[in-house]
Motif scaffolding. Structure first.
Motif, PDB file in Angstrom:
ATOM      1  N   UNK A 228     -15.134  10.219  -5.401  1.00  0.00           N
ATOM      2  CA  UNK A 228     -15.577  11.600  -5.145  1.00  0.00           C
ATOM      3  C   UNK A 228     -14.569  12.324  -4.254  1.00  0.00           C
ATOM      4  N   UNK A 229     -14.095  11.671  -3.203  1.00  0.00           N
ATOM      5  CA  UNK A 229     -13.109  12.302  -2.317  1.00  0.00           C
ATOM      6  C   UNK A 229     -11.821  12.618  -3.059  1.00  0.00           C
ATOM      7  N   UNK A 230     -11.379  11.688  -3.912  1.00  0.00           N
ATOM      8  CA  UNK A 230     -10.160  11.921  -4.693  1.00  0.00           C
ATOM      9  C   UNK A 230     -10.350  13.099  -5.639  1.00  0.00           C
ATOM     10  N   UNK A 231     -11.524  13.193  -6.250  1.00  0.00           N
ATOM     11  CA  UNK A 231     -11.801  14.322  -7.130  1.00  0.00           C
ATOM     12  C   UNK A 231     -11.798  15.639  -6.381  1.00  0.00           C
ATOM     13  N   UNK A 232     -12.355  15.649  -5.194  1.00  0.00           N
ATOM     14  CA  UNK A 232     -12.357  16.860  -4.380  1.00  0.00           C
ATOM     15  C   UNK A 232     -10.935  17.267  -4.000  1.00  0.00           C
ATOM     16  N   UNK A 233     -10.099  16.290  -3.726  1.00  0.00           N
ATOM     17  CA  UNK A 233      -8.703  16.592  -3.385  1.00  0.00           C
ATOM     18  C   UNK A 233      -7.962  17.194  -4.580  1.00  0.00           C
ATOM     19  N   UNK A 234      -8.215  16.660  -5.772  1.00  0.00           N
ATOM     20  CA  UNK A 234      -7.585  17.219  -6.970  1.00  0.00           C
ATOM     21  C   UNK A 234      -8.053  18.651  -7.188  1.00  0.00           C
ATOM     22  N   UNK A 235      -9.349  18.891  -7.068  1.00  0.00           N
ATOM     23  CA  UNK A 235      -9.875  20.241  -7.247  1.00  0.00           C
ATOM     24  C   UNK A 235      -9.285  21.205  -6.219  1.00  0.00           C
ATOM     25  N   UNK A 236      -9.104  20.737  -4.985  1.00  0.00           N
ATOM     26  CA  UNK A 236      -8.508  21.589  -3.949  1.00  0.00           C
ATOM     27  C   UNK A 236      -7.066  21.928  -4.296  1.00  0.00           C
ATOM     28  N   UNK A 237      -6.350  20.964  -4.841  1.00  0.00           N
ATOM     29  CA  UNK A 237      -4.959  21.224  -5.255  1.00  0.00           C
ATOM     30  C   UNK A 237      -4.910  22.241  -6.387  1.00  0.00           C
ATOM     31  N   UNK A 238      -5.811  22.105  -7.336  1.00  0.00           N
ATOM     32  CA  UNK A 238      -5.859  23.058  -8.447  1.00  0.00           C
ATOM     33  C   UNK A 238      -6.130  24.466  -7.916  1.00  0.00           C
ATOM     34  N   UNK A 239      -7.097  24.577  -7.025  1.00  0.00           N
ATOM     35  CA  UNK A 239      -7.481  25.885  -6.491  1.00  0.00           C
ATOM     36  C   UNK A 239      -6.372  26.517  -5.668  1.00  0.00           C
ATOM     37  N   UNK A 240      -5.548  25.676  -5.023  1.00  0.00           N
ATOM     38  CA  UNK A 240      -4.512  26.193  -4.123  1.00  0.00           C
ATOM     39  C   UNK A 240      -3.197  26.497  -4.827  1.00  0.00           C
ATOM     40  N   UNK A 241      -3.087  26.142  -6.086  1.00  0.00           N
ATOM     41  CA  UNK A 241      -1.818  26.286  -6.794  1.00  0.00           C
ATOM     42  C   UNK A 241      -1.723  27.648  -7.464  1.00  0.00           C
ATOM     43  N   UNK A 242      -0.638  28.345  -7.223  1.00  0.00           N
ATOM     44  CA  UNK A 242      -0.411  29.644  -7.854  1.00  0.00           C
ATOM     45  C   UNK A 242      -0.037  29.456  -9.325  1.00  0.00           C
ATOM     46  N   UNK A 243      -0.349  30.475 -10.122  1.00  0.00           N
ATOM     47  CA  UNK A 243       0.067  30.527 -11.524  1.00  0.00           C
ATOM     48  C   UNK A 243      -0.491  29.379 -12.350  1.00  0.00           C
ATOM     49  N   UNK A 244      -1.604  28.833 -11.921  1.00  0.00           N
ATOM     50  CA  UNK A 244      -2.259  27.786 -12.708  1.00  0.00           C
ATOM     51  C   UNK A 244      -3.284  28.424 -13.627  1.00  0.00           C
ATOM     52  N   UNK A 245      -3.579  27.744 -14.711  1.00  0.00           N
ATOM     53  CA  UNK A 245      -4.604  28.203 -15.635  1.00  0.00           C
ATOM     54  C   UNK A 245      -5.950  28.191 -14.913  1.00  0.00           C
ATOM     55  N   UNK A 246      -6.616  29.335 -14.842  1.00  0.00           N
ATOM     56  CA  UNK A 246      -7.853  29.443 -14.075  1.00  0.00           C
ATOM     57  C   UNK A 246      -9.089  29.016 -14.864  1.00  0.00           C
ATOM     58  N   UNK A 247      -9.075  29.237 -16.149  1.00  0.00           N
ATOM     59  CA  UNK A 247     -10.297  29.021 -16.931  1.00  0.00           C
ATOM     60  C   UNK A 247     -10.260  27.706 -17.670  1.00  0.00           C
ATOM     61  N   UNK A 248     -11.393  27.019 -17.729  1.00  0.00           N
ATOM     62  CA  UNK A 248     -11.460  25.762 -18.481  1.00  0.00           C
ATOM     63  C   UNK A 248     -11.574  26.021 -19.971  1.00  0.00           C
ATOM     64  N   UNK A 249     -11.264  25.014 -20.765  1.00  0.00           N
ATOM     65  CA  UNK A 249     -11.556  25.088 -22.193  1.00  0.00           C
ATOM     66  C   UNK A 249     -13.063  25.152 -22.350  1.00  0.00           C
ATOM     67  N   UNK A 250     -13.534  25.872 -23.354  1.00  0.00           N
ATOM     68  CA  UNK A 250     -14.968  26.031 -23.550  1.00  0.00           C
ATOM     69  C   UNK A 250     -15.438  25.230 -24.760  1.00  0.00           C
ATOM     70  N   UNK A 251     -16.573  24.617 -24.615  1.00  0.00           N
ATOM     71  CA  UNK A 251     -17.146  23.890 -25.755  1.00  0.00           C
ATOM     72  C   UNK A 251     -17.523  24.884 -26.843  1.00  0.00           C
ATOM     73  N   UNK A 252     -17.317  24.479 -28.062  1.00  0.00           N
ATOM     74  CA  UNK A 252     -17.653  25.336 -29.196  1.00  0.00           C
ATOM     75  C   UNK A 252     -19.163  25.497 -29.293  1.00  0.00           C
ATOM     76  N   UNK A 253     -19.600  26.698 -29.635  1.00  0.00           N
ATOM     77  CA  UNK A 253     -21.019  26.907 -29.827  1.00  0.00           C
ATOM     78  C   UNK A 253     -21.570  27.935 -28.870  1.00  0.00           C
TER      79      UNK A 253
END
Length: 253
Positions: A228-253
């Motif tokens: 869980x801590x490692x996942x939180x760290x990855x999410x924090x890195x994603x949020x802090x990175x400029x020019x990253x893709x903001x939106x997730x892929x969406x499930x069809x339907x």
């Protein structure tokens, strides 16, 4: 046209023109036009006997993904550190349409033989890496997924009806992780937590995986806070990175 790419697999890497025409269901002239476009773009390449294989453009796009995909970029070093420090394999997965796809793995010495490999896809309703994503999808997507997979959801322990399905996913969200044992592959146990963008939308999951024959389930479960801590760290890195893709892929339907 793009669906022609789906037929190329490790089990069937080479396809003749006649077979591609039969698969496409299109008139030969239309299929030939598709092949010309795909070859011109580098997605397919002709081989000596006039058949076709996947082309080099796929490799170029794979390199771009490795350099730009937020889950891959932010999570690779953390996943590898988790494997090095705890001795279990780790997986980085993303939401792709109505499935979960592995984008990176860090293998331990005794990695399960059925370990999820980069580029492989699985259903979104089985296994910890999938459920950790599923639990955080918007309600309208969950309704669509439930309608299409009612029987598999019930057999996978996620509820025999819509209300039980919602409660099972709410529990995963509340826990902050999901653990499964032998659910997708016999003998494989996994702990997974969701990965999120800066807006709190789920992008994928981080999973730690073990071979039950070589590991104690109780001891494995005690490592949940580390995942869980490692996942939180990855999410924090994603949020802090400029020019990253903001939106997730969406499930069809």
């Amino acid at each position: 046209m793009l669906s022609l790419l789906d037929v190329f697999t490790p089990a069937a890497p080479v396809w003749s023109v006649d077979d591609l025409i039969r698969y496409s269901g299109s008139p030969p002239s239309t299929c030939y036009r598709y092949l010309k476009v795909l070859c011109g773009a580098g997605f397919l390449a002709r081989v000596a006997n006039g058949s076709y294989v996947l082309g080099p453009r796929i490799l170029e796009l794979d390199r771009t993904i490795r350099l730009c995909d937020p889950v891959y970029v932010a999570g690779t070093s953390i996943a590898q550190h988790l494997t090095d420090s705890l001795g279990y394999s780790t997986l980085l997965c993303i939401l792709f349409s109505d499935s979960v796809m592995c984008v990176q793995q860090a293998r331990s010495r005794d990695a399960p033989p059925q370990l999820f490999n980069r580029g492989q896809r699985r259903p979104l309703i089985a296994g910890a890496s999938a459920k950790a994503i599923l639990a955080h999808l918007p309600l309208h997507q969950l309704r669509s997924i439930y309608a299409k997979n009612r029987k598999d959801i019930a057999s996978g322990g996620l509820g025999s009806d819509w209300e039980h399905f919602k409660r099972a996913l709410k529990q995963i969200r509340s826990d902050g992780y999901c653990m499964t044992v032998g659910e997708y592959n016999p003998g494989v146990m996994s702990i997974a937590t969701g990965l999120f963008n800066r807006d709190g939308e789920v992008l994928g999951s981080l999973a730690m995986v073990a071979w039950a024959e070589n590991s104690d389930i109780t001891a494995f479960r005690t490592l949940t806070p580390e995942v869980v801590r490692a996942g939180q760290e990855i999410s924090a890195r994603i949020a802090a990175t400029e020019n990253m893709m903001d939106l997730p892929a969406r499930a069809i339907g």
